[in-house]
Design a protein around this motif. Sequence first.
Motif, mmCIF file in Angstrom:
data_model
loop_
_atom_site.group_PDB
_atom_site.id
_atom_site.type_symbol
_atom_site.label_atom_id
_atom_site.label_comp_id
_atom_site.label_asym_id
_atom_site.label_seq_id
_atom_site.Cartn_x
_atom_site.Cartn_y
_atom_site.Cartn_z
ATOM 1 N N LYS A 196 0.792 -1.210 -0.488
ATOM 2 C CA LYS A 196 -0.304 0.102 0.361
ATOM 3 C C LYS A 196 0.712 1.384 -0.233
ATOM 4 O O LYS A 196 0.836 2.128 -0.578
ATOM 5 N N TYR A 197 2.098 1.467 1.544
ATOM 6 C CA TYR A 197 2.759 2.474 1.055
ATOM 7 C C TYR A 197 4.259 3.290 -0.471
ATOM 8 O O TYR A 197 3.602 4.182 -0.927
ATOM 9 N N LEU A 198 4.494 1.415 -0.874
ATOM 10 C CA LEU A 198 5.043 1.901 -1.860
ATOM 11 C C LEU A 198 3.913 2.021 -3.303
ATOM 12 O O LEU A 198 4.765 2.392 -4.240
ATOM 13 N N LYS A 233 1.294 4.384 -3.423
ATOM 14 C CA LYS A 233 1.178 5.442 -3.673
ATOM 15 C C LYS A 233 2.494 6.503 -3.805
ATOM 16 O O LYS A 233 1.514 7.256 -4.389
ATOM 17 N N HIS A 234 2.934 6.009 -4.036
ATOM 18 C CA HIS A 234 4.338 7.011 -4.943
ATOM 19 C C HIS A 234 4.837 6.039 -5.526
ATOM 20 O O HIS A 234 5.462 5.401 -5.702
ATOM 21 N N ASP A 235 4.018 7.471 -6.821
ATOM 22 C CA ASP A 235 4.835 6.985 -8.163
ATOM 23 C C ASP A 235 5.251 5.021 -9.130
ATOM 24 O O ASP A 235 5.894 4.926 -8.848
ATOM 25 N N PRO A 236 3.867 4.664 -8.479
ATOM 26 C CA PRO A 236 3.048 3.873 -9.386
ATOM 27 C C PRO A 236 3.133 3.394 -10.792
ATOM 28 O O PRO A 236 3.038 4.176 -11.101
ATOM 29 N N GLN A 289 -1.701 -1.389 -11.444
ATOM 30 C CA GLN A 289 -0.756 -0.067 -10.837
ATOM 31 C C GLN A 289 0.671 -1.937 -10.368
ATOM 32 O O GLN A 289 0.572 -2.250 -10.037
ATOM 33 N N VAL A 306 4.665 -1.471 -8.572
ATOM 34 C CA VAL A 306 6.369 -0.623 -8.315
ATOM 35 C C VAL A 306 6.994 -1.177 -9.164
ATOM 36 O O VAL A 306 7.659 -2.289 -9.089
#
Length: 106
Positions: A31-33, A35-38, A92, A94
């Motif tokens: 979830k955290y990863l 949120k940032h630049d998927p 999405q 990472v």
Amino acid sequence: MSKLKSITTIITLLVMFGYIFYKIGKVQLAKYLLKHDPRRARAVIIDDRNYWGNSPVSHTWSYSYRFYINGKAFDNDSQDPQLQIGDSIDIQYVKDWPIFNRPIQK
């Protein structure tokens, strides 16, 4: 014999709790990863069923999806029982760890 039983019990409990913390931690990290630049990709629904929580009672399930990054395949649960084999969905992931991926909610 009592000491061996105690050690076995402690190891068993550590493995059980370790597995639970691993599963929870993996979900939170994803979830955290994400949120940032998927990154986005298209995935195709494949013939791999994922049964949901109380599936012995309701028999609810969904198919998995598969997508490729640099020639390597990654699979995950589509979380949508309406999708059929061969359908395409947007997902999405990472960039550096495509193992962390999820369908894009509509």
